[in-house]
Design an enzyme around this catalytic site. Structure first.
Site, PDB file in Angstrom:
ATOM      1  N   ARG A  20      11.606  -1.625  10.923  1.00 28.85           N
ATOM      2  CA  ARG A  20      10.525  -1.302  11.827  1.00 28.85           C
ATOM      3  C   ARG A  20      10.388  -2.256  12.910  1.00 28.85           C
ATOM      4  O   ARG A  20      10.619  -3.565  12.698  1.00 28.85           O
ATOM      5  CB  ARG A  20       9.213  -1.130  10.917  1.00 28.85           C
ATOM      6  CG  ARG A  20       8.783   0.176  10.737  1.00 28.85           C
ATOM      7  CD  ARG A  20       7.832   0.395   9.795  1.00 28.85           C
ATOM      8  NE  ARG A  20       6.439  -0.461  10.151  1.00 28.85           N
ATOM      9  CZ  ARG A  20       5.234  -0.438   9.373  1.00 28.85           C
ATOM     10  NH1 ARG A  20       5.200   0.421   8.593  1.00 28.85           N
ATOM     11  NH2 ARG A  20       4.366  -0.860   9.873  1.00 28.85           N
TER      12      ARG A  20
ATOM     13  N   ARG B 191      -0.180  -8.894  13.467  1.00 25.06           N
ATOM     14  CA  ARG B 191      -0.992  -7.853  12.476  1.00 25.06           C
ATOM     15  C   ARG B 191      -1.695  -8.657  11.603  1.00 25.06           C
ATOM     16  O   ARG B 191      -2.686  -8.186  11.110  1.00 25.06           O
ATOM     17  CB  ARG B 191       0.297  -7.159  11.676  1.00 25.06           C
ATOM     18  CG  ARG B 191       0.999  -6.168  12.903  1.00 25.06           C
ATOM     19  CD  ARG B 191       2.131  -5.643  12.330  1.00 25.06           C
ATOM     20  NE  ARG B 191       2.159  -4.804  11.194  1.00 25.06           N
ATOM     21  CZ  ARG B 191       3.217  -4.677  10.115  1.00 25.06           C
ATOM     22  NH1 ARG B 191       4.401  -5.075  10.478  1.00 25.06           N
ATOM     23  NH2 ARG B 191       3.249  -3.906   9.228  1.00 25.06           N
TER      24      ARG B 191
ATOM     25  N   ARG C  12      -9.702   0.912   8.707  1.00 23.45           N
ATOM     26  CA  ARG C  12      -9.244  -0.480   9.237  1.00 23.45           C
ATOM     27  C   ARG C  12     -10.104  -1.191  10.023  1.00 23.45           C
ATOM     28  O   ARG C  12      -9.992  -2.369  10.162  1.00 23.45           O
ATOM     29  CB  ARG C  12      -7.831  -0.446   9.977  1.00 23.45           C
ATOM     30  CG  ARG C  12      -6.783  -0.620   9.423  1.00 23.45           C
ATOM     31  CD  ARG C  12      -5.578  -0.061  10.278  1.00 23.45           C
ATOM     32  NE  ARG C  12      -4.177  -0.861   9.842  1.00 23.45           N
ATOM     33  CZ  ARG C  12      -3.325  -0.600   9.298  1.00 23.45           C
ATOM     34  NH1 ARG C  12      -3.240   0.770   8.917  1.00 23.45           N
ATOM     35  NH2 ARG C  12      -2.221  -1.259   8.991  1.00 23.45           N
TER      36      ARG C  12
ATOM     37  N   ARG D 222      11.786  -5.904   4.578  1.00 19.60           N
ATOM     38  CA  ARG D 222      11.742  -4.585   4.566  1.00 19.60           C
ATOM     39  C   ARG D 222      12.646  -3.570   5.163  1.00 19.60           C
ATOM     40  O   ARG D 222      12.904  -3.928   6.298  1.00 19.60           O
ATOM     41  CB  ARG D 222      10.354  -4.009   4.864  1.00 19.60           C
ATOM     42  CG  ARG D 222       9.991  -2.470   4.840  1.00 19.60           C
ATOM     43  CD  ARG D 222       8.592  -1.946   4.576  1.00 19.60           C
ATOM     44  NE  ARG D 222       8.007  -2.476   6.049  1.00 19.60           N
ATOM     45  CZ  ARG D 222       6.713  -2.226   6.332  1.00 19.60           C
ATOM     46  NH1 ARG D 222       6.020  -1.495   5.256  1.00 19.60           N
ATOM     47  NH2 ARG D 222       6.145  -2.583   7.418  1.00 19.60           N
TER      48      ARG D 222
ATOM     49  N   LYS E 122       0.719  -1.198   0.040  1.00 24.81           N
ATOM     50  CA  LYS E 122       0.251  -0.236   0.009  1.00 24.81           C
ATOM     51  C   LYS E 122       1.036   1.243   0.036  1.00 24.81           C
ATOM     52  O   LYS E 122       0.432   2.201  -0.679  1.00 24.81           O
ATOM     53  CB  LYS E 122      -0.896   0.199   1.035  1.00 24.81           C
ATOM     54  CG  LYS E 122      -1.781  -1.230   1.464  1.00 24.81           C
ATOM     55  CD  LYS E 122      -2.621  -1.032   2.617  1.00 24.81           C
ATOM     56  CE  LYS E 122      -2.117  -0.902   3.936  1.00 24.81           C
ATOM     57  NZ  LYS E 122      -1.259  -2.331   4.089  1.00 24.81           N
TER      58      LYS E 122
HETATM   59  P1  AP5 Z   1       4.819  -1.557   1.766  1.00 27.88           P
HETATM   60  O1  AP5 Z   1       4.377  -0.768   0.660  1.00 27.88           O
HETATM   61  O2  AP5 Z   1       5.730  -1.033   2.781  1.00 27.88           O
HETATM   62  O3  AP5 Z   1       3.469  -2.308   2.235  1.00 27.88           O
HETATM   63  P2  AP5 Z   1       2.479  -1.769   2.978  1.00 27.88           P
HETATM   64  O4  AP5 Z   1       1.090  -2.576   2.617  1.00 27.88           O
HETATM   65  O5  AP5 Z   1       2.488  -0.340   3.249  1.00 27.88           O
HETATM   66  O6  AP5 Z   1       2.812  -2.426   4.558  1.00 27.88           O
HETATM   67  P3  AP5 Z   1       2.779  -1.779   6.008  1.00 27.88           P
HETATM   68  O7  AP5 Z   1       3.439  -2.671   6.671  1.00 27.88           O
HETATM   69  O8  AP5 Z   1       3.221  -0.214   5.821  1.00 27.88           O
HETATM   70  O9  AP5 Z   1       1.163  -1.728   6.279  1.00 27.88           O
HETATM   71  P4  AP5 Z   1       0.638  -1.657   7.540  1.00 27.88           P
HETATM   72  O10 AP5 Z   1      -0.988  -1.581   6.975  1.00 27.88           O
HETATM   73  O11 AP5 Z   1       0.640  -2.872   8.572  1.00 27.88           O
HETATM   74  O12 AP5 Z   1       1.304  -0.827   8.490  1.00 27.88           O
HETATM   75  P5  AP5 Z   1       1.045   0.669   8.771  1.00 27.88           P
HETATM   76  O13 AP5 Z   1       2.175   1.496   8.881  1.00 27.88           O
HETATM   77  O14 AP5 Z   1      -0.328   1.310   8.058  1.00 27.88           O
HETATM   78  O15 AP5 Z   1       5.660  -3.005   1.073  1.00 27.88           O
HETATM   79  C1  AP5 Z   1       6.369  -3.799   1.881  1.00 27.88           C
HETATM   80  C2  AP5 Z   1       7.654  -4.394   1.775  1.00 27.88           C
HETATM   81  O16 AP5 Z   1       7.389  -5.055   0.296  1.00 27.88           O
HETATM   82  C3  AP5 Z   1       8.589  -3.127   1.510  1.00 27.88           C
HETATM   83  O17 AP5 Z   1      10.021  -3.756   1.861  1.00 27.88           O
HETATM   84  C4  AP5 Z   1       8.387  -3.172  -0.124  1.00 27.88           C
HETATM   85  O18 AP5 Z   1       9.692  -2.577  -0.629  1.00 27.88           O
HETATM   86  C5  AP5 Z   1       8.279  -4.344  -0.618  1.00 27.88           C
HETATM   87  N1  AP5 Z   1       7.401  -4.348  -1.922  1.00 27.88           N
HETATM   88  C6  AP5 Z   1       6.324  -3.346  -2.057  1.00 27.88           C
HETATM   89  N2  AP5 Z   1       5.660  -3.799  -3.425  1.00 27.88           N
HETATM   90  C7  AP5 Z   1       6.454  -4.762  -3.711  1.00 27.88           C
HETATM   91  C8  AP5 Z   1       6.090  -5.571  -5.060  1.00 27.88           C
HETATM   92  N3  AP5 Z   1       5.142  -5.300  -5.952  1.00 27.88           N
HETATM   93  N4  AP5 Z   1       6.841  -6.866  -5.093  1.00 27.88           N
HETATM   94  C9  AP5 Z   1       7.980  -6.831  -4.205  1.00 27.88           C
HETATM   95  N5  AP5 Z   1       8.160  -6.161  -3.224  1.00 27.88           N
HETATM   96  C10 AP5 Z   1       7.368  -5.236  -2.823  1.00 27.88           C
HETATM   97  O19 AP5 Z   1       0.410   0.567  10.355  1.00 27.88           O
HETATM   98  C11 AP5 Z   1       1.080   0.111  11.332  1.00 27.88           C
HETATM   99  C12 AP5 Z   1       0.464   0.151  12.648  1.00 27.88           C
HETATM  100  O20 AP5 Z   1      -0.149   1.484  13.040  1.00 27.88           O
HETATM  101  C13 AP5 Z   1      -0.794  -0.793  12.722  1.00 27.88           C
HETATM  102  O21 AP5 Z   1      -0.334  -2.139  12.928  1.00 27.88           O
HETATM  103  C14 AP5 Z   1      -1.648  -0.318  13.766  1.00 27.88           C
HETATM  104  O22 AP5 Z   1      -0.998  -0.393  15.018  1.00 27.88           O
HETATM  105  C15 AP5 Z   1      -1.305   1.093  13.544  1.00 27.88           C
HETATM  106  N6  AP5 Z   1      -2.447   1.789  12.793  1.00 27.88           N
HETATM  107  C16 AP5 Z   1      -2.272   2.332  11.554  1.00 27.88           C
HETATM  108  N7  AP5 Z   1      -3.376   2.828  10.790  1.00 27.88           N
HETATM  109  C17 AP5 Z   1      -4.513   2.199  11.952  1.00 27.88           C
HETATM  110  C18 AP5 Z   1      -5.849   2.337  11.822  1.00 27.88           C
HETATM  111  N8  AP5 Z   1      -6.612   2.910  10.734  1.00 27.88           N
HETATM  112  N9  AP5 Z   1      -6.543   2.182  12.797  1.00 27.88           N
HETATM  113  C19 AP5 Z   1      -5.870   1.594  13.912  1.00 27.88           C
HETATM  114  N10 AP5 Z   1      -4.307   1.356  13.981  1.00 27.88           N
HETATM  115  C20 AP5 Z   1      -3.810   1.969  13.037  1.00 27.88           C
END
Ligand code: AP5
Length: 209
Positions: free
Chosen positions: A154, A165, A88, A122, A13
């Site tokens: 991270r 997660r 979410r 990552r 994402k």
């Molecule tokens: P990446 O693009 O970083 O993936 P992502 O989907 O953004 O993953 P996140 O881990 O950031 O998502 P998340 O939803 O768990 O975390 P968030 O920070 O939102 O890609 C991942 C890896 O793959 C990278 O190394 C990239 O280079 C590689 N890659 C990408 N595309 C690729 C491809 N096509 N092919 C190969 N490799 C590829 O949230 C973190 C925490 O915050 C949550 O756990 C929660 O505690 C809190 N939080 C955030 N939002 C909320 C909410 N709305 N409500 C409640 N808690 C929340």
């Protein structure tokens, strides 16, 4: 243009949100980035959020809904935006329905084992850039291509936290797929393709709007 990116942790994402933001010149709102910035700054919200994030749990709905309301009211959001990581939960999705109209939801999906590989490999930079040690490596090992800073992992990218997660995603967030499908807002892309191929599909979706 208002785009909501939905998908499990590690589906790509954030990677796609950056590409969309650059191409269409609209801001990305990443709730994960906002919470990590608050945690890094040591604010009361950040300290509370960090406890949930490091355990792989969701931060409470009232906190997130308040945060998003504030962001969406900013002047820079007038032309459109990308929501990465919100909503979410059903409560967040219902709150969003009251806040915005005319948006598309793009779901990026990926099997669990691929997610574990992606997240454990990552590497992040404090400038916001994200890499993967195998699939999207920086030119120089451990160093950001954009700003030259040292990359880090991270805290929630450890395997046991990633699995938590994923459980939370399947239980709390996956029901949103049906929520948006029923409302005719959902488009799906296959997250297992390369990042440029996925971006090509997203450009096709955006072009058809
Ligand atoms: P990446 O693009 O970083 O993936 P992502 O989907 O953004 O993953 P996140 O881990 O950031 O998502 P998340 O939803 O768990 O975390 P968030 O920070 O939102 O890609 C991942 C890896 O793959 C990278 O190394 C990239 O280079 C590689 N890659 C990408 N595309 C690729 C491809 N096509 N092919 C190969 N490799 C590829 O949230 C973190 C925490 O915050 C949550 O756990 C929660 O505690 C809190 N939080 C955030 N939002 C909320 C909410 N709305 N409500 C409640 N808690 C929340």
């Amino acid at each position: 243009m208002k785009i909501v990116l939905l998908g499990p942790p590690g589906a790509g994402k954030g990677t796609q949100a950056d590409l969309i933001s650059e191409k269409y010149r609209i801001p990305k709102i990443s709730t994960g980035d906002l919470l990590r910035a608050a945690a890094g700054a040591g604010t009361p919200l950040g300290k509370k959020a960090k406890e949930y994030m490091n355990k792989g749990l969701l931060v409470p709905d009232d906190v997130l809904i308040g945060l998003i309301k504030e962001k969406l009211a900013e002047k820079s959001m007038k032309k459109g935006f990308i929501l990465d990581g919100f909503p979410r939960t059903l409560a967040q999705a219902e709150a969003l329905q009251k806040l915005i109209k005319d948006f598309v939801v793009i779901q990026i999906d990926l099997p669990d084992e691929e997610i574990i590989k992606r997240l454990s490999g990552r590497r992040m930079c404090k400038c916001g850039s994200s890499y993967h040690i195998e699939s999207i490596p920086p030119a120089k090992d451990g160093i950001c291509d954009k700003c030259g800073c040292t990359l880090y992992q991270r805290d929630d990218d450890k395997e046991e936290v990633i699995r938590k997660r994923l459980d939370v995603y399947r239980k709390e967030t996956e029901p949103l797929v049906e929520f948006y499908r029923k409302r005719g807002l959902l488009k799906v892309v296959d997250g297992s393709k390369g990042k440029d191929k996925i971006f090509g599909e997203i450009r096709g979706i955006v072009g058809s709007l």
